[in-house]
Design an enzyme around this catalytic site. Structure first.
Site, short mmCIF file in Angstrom:
data_model
loop_
_atom_site.label_atom_id
_atom_site.label_comp_id
_atom_site.label_asym_id
_atom_site.label_seq_id
_atom_site.Cartn_x
_atom_site.Cartn_y
_atom_site.Cartn_z
N SER A 141 27.84 31.39 40.62
CA SER A 141 27.04 31.11 39.43
C SER A 141 26.92 29.60 39.26
CB SER A 141 27.69 31.71 38.19
OG SER A 141 27.05 31.24 37.01
N TYR A 155 34.77 33.09 32.47
CA TYR A 155 33.78 33.41 33.51
C TYR A 155 33.55 32.20 34.41
CZ TYR A 155 29.36 34.71 35.69
OH TYR A 155 28.35 34.98 36.60
#
Length: 246
Positions: A141, A155
């Site tokens: 990501s 995350y």
């Protein structure tokens, strides 16, 4: 010309979203593709049908990436079915976002288990079946490198861990001509992250080109890295985020 004819690929988390787009693109390039899913059996079988309509073989394997034994079993089943694994794409991942003080230890454990540990487990298990010149691609990501809003601490931590893993593993496997790379998507249109979602305008406000990406665009990058043309890419991150991290 198909770049992956007769190759064998395994994609974790391949029944929906970016994972499904990767499965289909690798099949379009000529690869036989196995992929894992957790619970969406009907969607998984629909993807298999799309793959096989392209003239290659598809295989859906029920496996929860939170369970190491399930990940290893999926790798071994793919190799037993197709004889080897040339390409591993670690695509499965989970998203838990909330204010840091509201997180519980279970959130930490689940995020690390799926987003980090499963990548390690699959990458190590696949080496028993991967010939020289293989490819390992992990989907990370852009939040690994820039956290532009609150609520994403854990995350982002798990996704940043994949950068170090990718660089280290590229060194470890370089003598076998196995490449290891990380693709870092930004906002990408999926059913879990719709382009017209409640936070989409906020996300676009940070982008140089304020448009959500498409799963097919991520899949195209993976196909390049998996091909012979991608043989000199290793130990690197490819960020596809409309310039959010620029």
């Amino acid at each position: 010309m198909k770049r992956l004819t007769n190759k064998v690929a395994l994609v974790t988390g391949g029944s929906r979203g970016i994972g499904a787009a990767i499965v289909k693109r690798l099949a379009e390039e000529g690869a036989n593709v196995a992929f894992t899913y957790v619970s969406a059996a009907e969607k998984a079988q629909a993807v298999v049908k799309e793959v096989e309509a392209l003239g290659v073989k598809g295989l859906a394997i029920a496996a929860d990436n939170e369970k190491p034994e399930a990940v290893i079993a999926a790798v071994d089943k793919t190799a037993a079915t197709f004889g080897r694994i040339d390409i591993l794409v670690n695509s499965a991942g989970i998203w838990i976002a909330k204010p840091f003080e509201e997180h519980v230890l279970e959130d930490f454990d689940r995020l690390v288990a799926v987003n980090v540990r499963a990548v390690y487990v699959a990458s190590q298990a696949v080496l028993r079946h991967m010939p020289e010149g293989g490819r390992i691609v992990t989907i990370g990501s852009n939040l690994a490198e820039r956290v532009f809003a609150p609520g994403m601490t854990l995350y982002s931590m798990t996704k940043s861990a994949l950068i170090g893993f990718t660089k280290g593993l590229a060194r470890d496997l370089g003598s076998k001509k196995i490449t290891v790379n990380l693709v870092q998507p930004g906002a990408t249109t999926t059913d879990m992250n719709p382009v017209d979602g409640p936070h989409s305008d906020f996300v676009r406000s940070f982008m140089a080109i304020p448009e959500y990406g498409e799963p097919a665009g991520i899949a195209a990058v993976v196909a390049l890295l998996a091909s012979e043309e991608g043989r000199s890419f290793t130990g690197t991150e490819v960020t596809v985020d409309g310039g959010l991290n620029a």
